[in-house]
Design a protein around this motif. Sequence first.
Motif, PDB file in Angstrom:
ATOM      1  N   ALA A 689      34.301 -27.713  48.934  1.00  0.00           N
ATOM      2  CA  ALA A 689      35.442 -27.158  49.243  1.00  0.00           C
ATOM      3  C   ALA A 689      35.583 -26.013  49.991  1.00  0.00           C
ATOM      4  O   ALA A 689      36.399 -25.712  51.006  1.00  0.00           O
ATOM      5  N   GLN A 690      34.837 -25.134  49.607  1.00  0.00           N
ATOM      6  CA  GLN A 690      34.478 -24.059  50.250  1.00  0.00           C
ATOM      7  C   GLN A 690      34.047 -23.825  51.674  1.00  0.00           C
ATOM      8  O   GLN A 690      34.475 -23.189  52.571  1.00  0.00           O
ATOM      9  N   ALA A 691      33.531 -25.056  51.933  1.00  0.00           N
ATOM     10  CA  ALA A 691      32.706 -25.273  53.442  1.00  0.00           C
ATOM     11  C   ALA A 691      33.896 -26.096  54.194  1.00  0.00           C
ATOM     12  O   ALA A 691      33.646 -26.295  55.375  1.00  0.00           O
ATOM     13  N   GLY A 692      35.015 -26.409  53.679  1.00  0.00           N
ATOM     14  CA  GLY A 692      36.176 -26.930  54.486  1.00  0.00           C
ATOM     15  C   GLY A 692      35.896 -28.655  54.537  1.00  0.00           C
ATOM     16  O   GLY A 692      36.554 -29.244  55.153  1.00  0.00           O
ATOM     17  N   HIS A 693      35.337 -29.024  53.361  1.00  0.00           N
ATOM     18  CA  HIS A 693      35.232 -30.496  53.259  1.00  0.00           C
ATOM     19  C   HIS A 693      35.548 -30.829  51.790  1.00  0.00           C
ATOM     20  O   HIS A 693      34.664 -31.362  51.030  1.00  0.00           O
ATOM     21  N   PRO A 694      36.912 -30.576  51.191  1.00  0.00           N
ATOM     22  CA  PRO A 694      37.096 -30.999  49.973  1.00  0.00           C
ATOM     23  C   PRO A 694      37.301 -32.554  49.929  1.00  0.00           C
ATOM     24  O   PRO A 694      37.359 -33.466  50.787  1.00  0.00           O
ATOM     25  N   ASP A 707      29.154 -41.239  43.764  1.00  0.00           N
ATOM     26  CA  ASP A 707      29.935 -39.983  43.321  1.00  0.00           C
ATOM     27  C   ASP A 707      30.677 -39.039  44.370  1.00  0.00           C
ATOM     28  O   ASP A 707      31.706 -38.610  44.106  1.00  0.00           O
ATOM     29  N   LEU A 708      30.070 -38.868  45.399  1.00  0.00           N
ATOM     30  CA  LEU A 708      30.489 -38.032  46.477  1.00  0.00           C
ATOM     31  C   LEU A 708      30.314 -38.616  47.843  1.00  0.00           C
ATOM     32  O   LEU A 708      29.213 -39.494  48.069  1.00  0.00           O
ATOM     33  N   ILE A 709      31.171 -38.121  48.707  1.00  0.00           N
ATOM     34  CA  ILE A 709      30.827 -38.390  50.283  1.00  0.00           C
ATOM     35  C   ILE A 709      30.803 -37.195  50.854  1.00  0.00           C
ATOM     36  O   ILE A 709      31.400 -36.215  50.867  1.00  0.00           O
ATOM     37  N   PHE A 710      29.791 -36.912  51.676  1.00  0.00           N
ATOM     38  CA  PHE A 710      29.357 -35.817  52.629  1.00  0.00           C
ATOM     39  C   PHE A 710      29.918 -36.084  53.869  1.00  0.00           C
ATOM     40  O   PHE A 710      30.282 -37.028  54.357  1.00  0.00           O
ATOM     41  N   PRO A 711      30.113 -34.658  54.570  1.00  0.00           N
ATOM     42  CA  PRO A 711      30.521 -34.926  55.913  1.00  0.00           C
ATOM     43  C   PRO A 711      29.773 -35.795  56.865  1.00  0.00           C
ATOM     44  O   PRO A 711      28.382 -35.580  56.492  1.00  0.00           O
TER      45      PRO A 711
END
Length: 812
Positions: A689-694, A707-711
């Motif tokens: 979220a801090q890197a702009g990818h919430p 669990d998560l999707i990265f950029p």
Amino acid sequence: MTHGHAAYSRDGRFFQRGSERVSLRGITYGPFSRALGTHDHCLRDLDAIAELGFNALRVYERPSSTFLRCCGERGLAVFVSLKWASNTDFVSREAEILEALTADVEALSGESAVAGYFIGNEVPSTLVRWIGGMRVRKFLERAFDRLHQLDPARLFSYANYPSTEYLQPRNGDFVSFNIYLEERDAVRRYVRRLHHMADDRPLVISEYGLDSVRNGDAHQAETLAWLTEEIFASGVAGAFLFSYTDEWFNGGRQMTDWGFGLVTKDRTPKPSAARTQAALAACLAPPPPIDPPLVSAIVCTHNGHALLPACLEHLSRSLYANVEVIVVDDGSRPGIEAIVDQFPGMRYVRQEHVGLSAARNQGAREARGDILAFTDDDCEPDPAWLAELVAEMQRQHVNACGGPNIAPPATTLMEAAIQRAPGTPTHVMLDDFQAEHLPGCNLAVTAEAFHAIGGFREHYRVAGDDVDFCWRLQFEDHRLGFAPNAVVWHHRRKTWQTFMKQQLGYGRAEALLHWDHPQKYGGLGGTDWKGTVYMPLATRTLSRPVIYFGQDGTAPFQSIYHGRPGAETFLVGLMTSFPWLAAIGITLMLGFGISFAWWLSFLLLAMSIGASAWAARSVSLPEAGSAWAALAVNTWLRWSPNIGRQLMRWWHAGPRRWHRAWWDERSTLWNRKAKGREDLLAVLRTELAQAGHPQGPALPNQWSVFDLIFPPTPFAHLTLATVTEYHETDECLTRVAVKAYLKRSTTAVLVLSAALLVGQVAAGNLWWALVGIVSLGGACASLYWHTQRAVNAWLENLKRLAKGLELQEMPS
């Protein structure tokens, strides 16, 4: 929005006279043994009919000019049932019958009291079965076309009845049914069914009544009172009570065993006359909603300068008094606030351009109402819109409700074709009262239910938010009601380019919907609706219907049963699906080396376009002039936007849930203080979220295996899957896996490149084959390097975060 002449015209689902909306409170008169003239008894009858509160008359023979003049003087609009041999095999005598109908209409064309015509009345169901429903419908449509050209200032319809309810001409001005039901709940349910069949046209009950000979005067009076109340309360555009008097001739013979009249043959009033008069008077001023709640009407706009003024003008004329209007400006260019300022009392709210869903949520946060009613800047709500929505929510005790969105009359051929093309916003009904989907341009929901499910999900920036919202409401056991007269006029796209852009946006939205609700989608990618998707009446067809005729064709209600899609529907869907398009692309690439593959590619393309033409063949498009022009336009509007929509749906799909990963790197972490995957995921989400990818509220979701999707990288989607093993005391072993899935675009490029390479090898073009092998190998090497680098980078980042949480990496 009108159709017809200056006296009586069609205004969507309603009638109007001049600029005033009119409800037809009609009664039937005749036929008698003598012609309708100016005999004293006729004048007395007309005076009595007007005094009872009726404003329309239905007659079953051609009336004289003097009779029509007397009707006009008393404010009675006359609807003439044109007589023809509808109880015989009439199709074989079409030319003769049309000539007779033409003569009747020509004779009456100058009569101002004539408001419309009924072309036919209850063609016997066994005769329709014998001739064929399609042939009968087309006969009626040809009659409508001919008579419309002769007298465009009048309204035309066919008086249908439940025994042939499937028989619906597509070019009538209004939909009319004769119904004789004696149970209140049955009337309520069947009229609501007819509302859906009428679609965007006025619904008229062309006959209703009860026989006093068999039922008694008292029972007739009681039944006609509640019938009148129920029918008009249901929102019909008009109804004709059968009949004024017991004097009634059929085939030149006086009927003595029926007594449907409000008065006897000698014009003595029955008890039903006074009861019906009171019921009609009550219908003129329907009761307001019980304790009308405050409604917040929320209009969202993004650069809607052209259409927003008309939307707000219509809202300012709302018949519902307890309302506030909030306009949410989603980052438009300057000028929206000045438009809102022209309408006192309306509130203006501005936000940065972040999408429709966020704008709707912002409007809900600003709202003070108990009910939130959403519409768009390209809509013009009917004055009764909010009143109808609130009344229906109270009647059905539901937390959400909507109504039809009707397109204004088209001004160009392309606009008319777009209005009839698939892909325009429409409602989906589970039954005649309960909806499965309501378009966001006509949607009301209680504030409590809205906030309970978290409002609209804001990763739907262009479209799809209303579908997701309705499905989530139903998941929480909320029912969606439907108010057939809660109408908004919704401007459709006017050009192929803007329609195509809209469909591409729908495709992107469907990729998200498919991700959020995979259980709602079928094998070819289409939505698996439980209910019925309603189409405009002009696009419906009787091609290969499954009709329940009953024993010997005598069932009182003969309905169409659609069932599950059959082989024909499946083949049309297959030939216009993305897998079929992919086959066209692959064979096209093979054709650069294998000549017959080009022919195969062209054959597949022709089959795809042919399937669209087959589906479009029955769409009525009189603006095209010729049937071939209509077929060409309808086919193009079915094929090209559908292909574009499916391409976007496929292109924007996220990581494939169940496919094998392209790359998979794993690590094992150990902790003695009961720290596991939950702690690691929490800090990782914060960093994203801090890197702009919430992580959006639905990416990933409850259907995901990760669990998560990265950029993403240029070629692949990156995901994270974790699991924690709990050992003795507080010791935890956490396993993490960073996986890469090829993007759809990457897969497409690789497959098409491989097909092109195979074609060159098959053609013996060894030099070009060598160049292709080197190029494809280089592309695969680049893909391998980029993916490995990205996966390892995120894995190292995970190890760094794990170290901060005192999760110790274990040797592999």
